[in-house]
Design an enzyme around this catalytic site. Sequence first.
Site, PDB file in Angstrom:
ATOM      1  N   GLY A  20       0.771  -1.014   0.035  1.00 21.33           N
ATOM      2  CA  GLY A  20      -0.022  -0.184  -0.198  1.00 21.33           C
ATOM      3  C   GLY A  20       0.851   1.029   0.027  1.00 21.33           C
ATOM      4  O   GLY A  20       2.104   1.370  -0.228  1.00 21.33           O
ATOM      5  N   ASP A 141     -11.024  -0.912  15.505  1.00 20.12           N
ATOM      6  CA  ASP A 141     -11.007  -1.291  14.049  1.00 20.12           C
ATOM      7  C   ASP A 141     -11.649  -2.589  13.501  1.00 20.12           C
ATOM      8  O   ASP A 141     -10.925  -3.012  12.511  1.00 20.12           O
ATOM      9  CB  ASP A 141      -9.991  -0.523  13.162  1.00 20.12           C
ATOM     10  CG  ASP A 141      -9.892  -0.578  11.644  1.00 20.12           C
ATOM     11  OD1 ASP A 141     -11.253  -0.211  11.272  1.00 20.12           O
ATOM     12  OD2 ASP A 141      -9.057  -0.501  11.215  1.00 20.12           O
TER      13      ASP A 141
END
Length: 759
Positions: A20, A141
């Site tokens: 990423g 999360d």
Amino acid sequence: MADTRLIQGRYELLDLIGRGGMGEVWRARDESLGRHVAVKCLKPMGRQHDPSYLRVLRERFRREARVAASLQHRGITVVHDFGESDGVLFLVMELLDGRNLSQLLEDNKQHPLPVPEVIEIAEQVGAALAYTHRQDVVHRDLKPANIVRLTDGTVKICDFGIARLGHDIGFSARLTGTGIAMGTPHYMSPEQIGAAGVDHRSDLYSLGCVLYEIATGAPPFDMDDAWAVLVGHRDTPPRPPREMRPELPEYFERVVLDLLAKDPADRPEDAADLVRRIAGLPSRRTGPAERRTLPEGRPRPYVRTSVRLTEPPRLPGWARNMSTGSKAAGTGPLHPPPDPSAALTGTWTGPWTGQWDKGRSTAPHTAGTERPPPAGLLAELAGRHSEGLRLARLERWTEAGEVLGAVVAEREQALGPDHPDTLASRHEYGFALGRLGRPADALREFARTAAGRERLLGPDHPETLAARQETAYVLGQLGRHFEAHQVYSAVLAVRERVMGPDDPDTLRCRHNLAFSLSRLGRLEDSYRMACEVAAARTRVLGTDHPDTLVSRYEVGYALGQLGRWTEALRTYREVAAARARVLGPDDPDTLAARYEAGICLGRLGHSAEALTLYRALVDDRTRAQGAAHPDTLRARHGLGVNLGRLGRWEEALAEARDVCAIRTRVLGADHPDTLVSRREVAVGLGWLGRWADALAVYRDVAQARQRVLGADHPDALASRNDEAHCLEQLGRAAEAVELYRQVAALRQTRSTRGHPRPI
């Protein structure tokens, strides 16, 4: 392979697992122990990156490692090692042989998982959360991509990168003062969305979203627009899972709906309680078994947040322009966040755009050999910013203004005037100033915020538009309605072009523009636009949504301005009834609609009925808001006015004097509400024939309004007219005529100086 290399001379990177904008995850070999591991690496930072953010990034990375390494449970991914090698931050974890829940759903062609597997996953994740919560760690999360099911059936939670130690008060539900959210929209709890206090019950809500998705094939609010998702979590009861999948056990559905309660207090007490409740479901091995009755959940359709006057409740600023992020069963794009430290965990999503650096301040502290601010200072400022927001939510505006004003000054010194954190604090500081009755100071802060965001983000960015819209709001507070109208119109044109006509911020801007039009005297245009916004919000949000009701309230106001009091009364009564159902009978918005209904009754000549309404309203506001609250005093003022209309002037005068005394003590002698009460005292004195006493009060009010608002302000001119009328009653006609002439001259001067007349 060409990319193979050693980390710290020990971990040989073999195969790339994920990549990423901020880093990579590799399958690697631990040369010392001869085992395979997963190594998460953060890419080296080039000189173009702000060194201060690299320091914060390192601290966040170490924080993840320390939190994860402290957890020892079969349902938690094991962390073996972490450190920094040649500028690369790395985290060494156990290599998991399995698929995360998002991948399992994809493998299943987005069909829900078998019921026995869903219950097995629920039990194992619940047990792991029960352990982490006992360690005072909140994940924050939890989502399908962060839950892995191994080939042997074991379920593990991974990625504790934004986990919070329960005793760590330095971090709020936001990542930093930049306003980037912690969490993924499809799995965020209402308290995360509202930037309220987050504890272990937020994880339970997120788990409810995950279980809902793997049991039905879609998350509870399956929309590609992030705003719609966030509004769904905040305001809308989820559709019962068995409506989409009837074979789900009824008791499982009740557990999931309890997990998805809007109010944390209505969710299971803790994860251990959740595990006990799941254990009461039919066994996945032995078939149906004895079941214990589970309590019905109490869905609450709306969660209220602190809102500003005359403006509908809105989602927090950090949510603007937020993408939906990744979800197990959807295709919503996930764009990398502009805060590097936000990319520490989860699935990496693509190349970094460099947007953060585009607007980097060129203040001296970033140049040459100047040392960047220490990470400790940045963390402290982020914590103080969050404390300012907390005080604002409590409506402790004086304290909030002091905290936020200091943070603005220190962030500007440390980071520069155009840094996103500086601008975020300046925006909130402007809001606090507005609530403190300092609109001119608020206008200055909002204008500086808008200019900085335009340089940083561009003129069409939602954050830039938000700051410009606040300038319009404050211009209206200052009586500069034509300028406010111009700003609202310009912002609305961009919002409609960029975001579409039904975006919540577009509709909010149109709502405020309708309000501005009424202040310019364009009553028919105001009414028409208010009706259009109410219709659009009804279509998008539903008839009883708070935002829809705010617009219907504005329709009632426009009807009153047009003299259509019977229709206005009906509208306000309908809004009051709907708000009582949705928000509760004592909610300030419900009470406000009742107050406006009282005004309509008075205008229609139904003063006795209005008096009855205001007496009940005074009692309710006193109980709900306090005897000295401005809204309570406003209701008492309405009561006094209607006593006068019924000819009960001694009682009306006593009420006006009492309200005036309290307003003087609470709001100050020159506050507009205080001056309204002083004028009402003069009215009562006049009706009782005490014109000399009335004249003295009228003059005091006129002088105060001239001093505060200016000699040519409409309210000041109205007071001078009151004074002239009083002089007429005393037989002092020559003085009255001269005063009328002065008022006419001031009005003419105001008109020729550029103050537009109503269009």
